[in-house]
Write an enzyme that holds these catalytic residues in place. Structure first.
Site, PDB file in Angstrom:
ATOM      1  N   HIS A  82      67.914  29.835  10.261  1.00  0.00           N
ATOM      2  CA  HIS A  82      67.012  29.215   9.291  1.00  0.00           C
ATOM      3  C   HIS A  82      66.924  30.093   8.057  1.00  0.00           C
ATOM      4  CE1 HIS A  82      63.670  26.912   7.673  1.00  0.00           C
ATOM      5  NE2 HIS A  82      63.165  28.076   7.304  1.00  0.00           N
ATOM      6  N   ASP A 161      52.964  19.518  12.161  1.00  0.00           N
ATOM      7  CA  ASP A 161      53.447  20.293  11.012  1.00  0.00           C
ATOM      8  C   ASP A 161      53.682  19.383   9.805  1.00  0.00           C
ATOM      9  OD1 ASP A 161      54.635  22.610   9.595  1.00  0.00           O
ATOM     10  OD2 ASP A 161      56.384  21.310   9.656  1.00  0.00           O
ATOM     11  N   ARG A 168      48.724  21.024   3.106  1.00  0.00           N
ATOM     12  CA  ARG A 168      48.761  22.349   2.458  1.00  0.00           C
ATOM     13  C   ARG A 168      49.284  22.238   1.036  1.00  0.00           C
ATOM     14  NH1 ARG A 168      52.647  25.251   6.042  1.00  0.00           N
ATOM     15  NH2 ARG A 168      52.516  26.874   4.489  1.00  0.00           N
ATOM     16  N   SER A 183      54.740  27.095  10.693  1.00  0.00           N
ATOM     17  CA  SER A 183      55.365  25.834  10.283  1.00  0.00           C
ATOM     18  C   SER A 183      56.885  25.867  10.532  1.00  0.00           C
ATOM     19  CB  SER A 183      55.060  25.604   8.802  1.00  0.00           C
ATOM     20  OG  SER A 183      55.881  24.619   8.257  1.00  0.00           O
ATOM     21  N   LYS A 187      59.109  24.105  14.368  1.00  0.00           N
ATOM     22  CA  LYS A 187      60.242  23.169  14.308  1.00  0.00           C
ATOM     23  C   LYS A 187      61.483  23.781  14.955  1.00  0.00           C
ATOM     24  CE  LYS A 187      59.270  22.849   9.968  1.00  0.00           C
ATOM     25  NZ  LYS A 187      58.830  22.628   8.617  1.00  0.00           N
TER      26      LYS A 187
END
Ligand code: URA
Length: 438
Positions: A82, A161, A168, A183, A187
């Site tokens: 990621h 999320d 947010r 967050s 995932k």
């Protein structure tokens, strides 16, 4: 559970109990806790932070708000990467097939670009026919047959999320390290992976503006993942200048194919190979990163990684044949070069300005619902440390609209600095963060 008591407890700086966090997230997902109470709690977390124990529970509760992928049905060790996002970051497109060609299964759920940072899904959707919305069974089939699949988030994956992120976004609570970490990690943990490597970027073109902020985010996410039993590591990498030589969706896919054919820009390949090497180490395929290097080079050199990419594209409905022959990607109608005003050495390329220029060209979006122009973007970007002659192109802008092109030219003006003498490129890989070394 009385929601306002939980909000007050966090507001006053106390740590929340596991049951309080779980009840809050469950209530918010079901709709029994309204947006205004969730927003108040998010703001309290923004100011008060969360302990590691609270964060582990928050991440787990958000992950369990939906259905995790059942990748355990597929044999083999699973890993993902990621990135916190940057300009010209096409690493996932190269890394996923490269790691898959080494025997790692890569179930990659990616996002769309927002603001100046590009999104892997937008890049892939510039390929004629490529579907990012595979049904869970189709995704599993591609994964089983090809070893990698890059898709978008479904409604069933961590819905808490999805709801909280939108909230947010409009309540000034996005830039909170605990909330960002939970967050992202909820995932990733829902992908059913064994290992995860993180690319946490810092600089003008990144979310995190200093290496210290990037380090804190990296440590937080590494600890969450390790606590959940995953093999974890994170690289802190530079995003002060764009990665590689292109920014913009179709242009980045074209650069990906070049990279998979062994002609990648040195900075792009350094980051990609370092992250893929981490994946091979974390999944136990090699003892250390130096053992990974020759394997990765061989997979690139033999064309195995490129074939794997084209196979993934074909299995997602994309026109891999056209892509392989240099077609299959949209081209912009207009192209304008910007040229060096004088000879010298490139001493800065402001990734923030390049990203904003891409946005102006139509390559990105300012709101989630905006459409992107897949052909728009910037190519041929010079790199810090390169010598240029007067009048030599520093980059080429691609657009389908004169007004957008003019706006982008105004924004990119001043992005490139040319100095006398030598200029050293910034340190690309600043640090490796592992569980326990943070
Ligand atoms: N990306 C996410 O998925 N969540 C955040 O909070 C920030 C970036």
């Amino acid at each position: 559970m009385v929601p306002q008591w939980i909000i007050e407890k966090k507001r006053d700086g106390a740590a929340l109990a596991e049951g309080e966090i779980r009840a809050f997230i469950e209530g918010y997902t079901r709709g029994t806790i309204p947006d205004y109470q969730m927003a108040a709690l998010a703001m309290a977390v923004f100011f008060r932070g969360m302990t590691r124990a609270e964060l582990a529970v928050l991440t787990d509760a958000m992950m369990r708000s939906g259905t995790a992928l059942e990748t355990s049905r597929i044999p083999g060790v699973k890993a993902d990467k990621h990135s916190t996002g940057g300009v010209g970051d096409k690493v996932s497109l190269i890394l996923a097939p490269l790691a898959a060609s080494c025997g790692v299964v890569v179930p990659m759920i990616s996002g769309r670009g927002l603001g100046i940072t590009g999104g892997t899904l937008d890049k892939l959707e510039s390929i004629r026919g490529y579907r990012t919305d595979l049904a869970p069974d189709e995704f599993m089939a591609v994964l089983a047959e090809c070893g990698c699949s890059i898709v978008g988030q479904t409604a069933a994956l961590a819905p808490a999320d999805r709801k909280l992120y939108a909230l947010r976004d409009v309540t000034g609570t996005v830039p909170s390290i605990p909330l960002i970490a939970a967050s992202i990690m909820c995932k990733k943990l829902a992908e059913g992976i064994d290992a995860l490597v993180l690319d946490v970027k810092w600089g003008r073109g990144a979310f995190m503006k200093t290496p210290e902020q990037a380090r804190e985010l990296a440590r937080t996410m590494v600890e969450i993942g390790a606590g959940a039993g995953k093999a974890m590591s994170a690289l802190i990498t530079d995003m002060n200048q764009p990665l590689g030589r292109t920014a913009g969706n179709a242009l980045e896919v074209a650069e990906t194919l070049e990279a998979l054919s062994g002609r990648g820009a040195p900075d792009l390949m350094r980051v990609t190979l370092a992250l893929t090497a981490q994946m091979l180490v974390l999944t136990g395929r090699v003892p250390d990163t130096s053992a990974a290097r020759p394997i990765l080079q061989a997979q690139l050199g033999s064309g195995a990684a490129r074939r794997r990419f084209l196979e993934m594209v074909a299995r997602h409905g994309g026109d891999a044949e056209a892509l392989a022959s240099g077609a299959g990607l949209p081209r912009a109608r207009l192209r304008r070069e910007i040229r060096a005003p004088r000879a010298g050495t490139v001493s800065a390329v402001d990734a923030g300005r390049v990203g904003r220029a891409c946005l102006a060209l139509g390559a990105g979006r300012t709101r989630v619902e905006d459409a992107v122009d897949h052909a728009a973007g910037i190519s041929g970007i010079v790199k810090i440390g390169e010598r240029v002659d007067e009048g030599q192109p520093l980059a080429a802008l691609h657009a389908n609209d004169e007004g957008r092109l003019d706006e982008a030219l105004r924004i990119i003006d001043g992005a490139f600095a040319i100095g006398e003498g030598e200029a050293r490129p910034p340190e690309l890989i600043v640090e490796t963060v592992r569980p326990g070394n943070g």
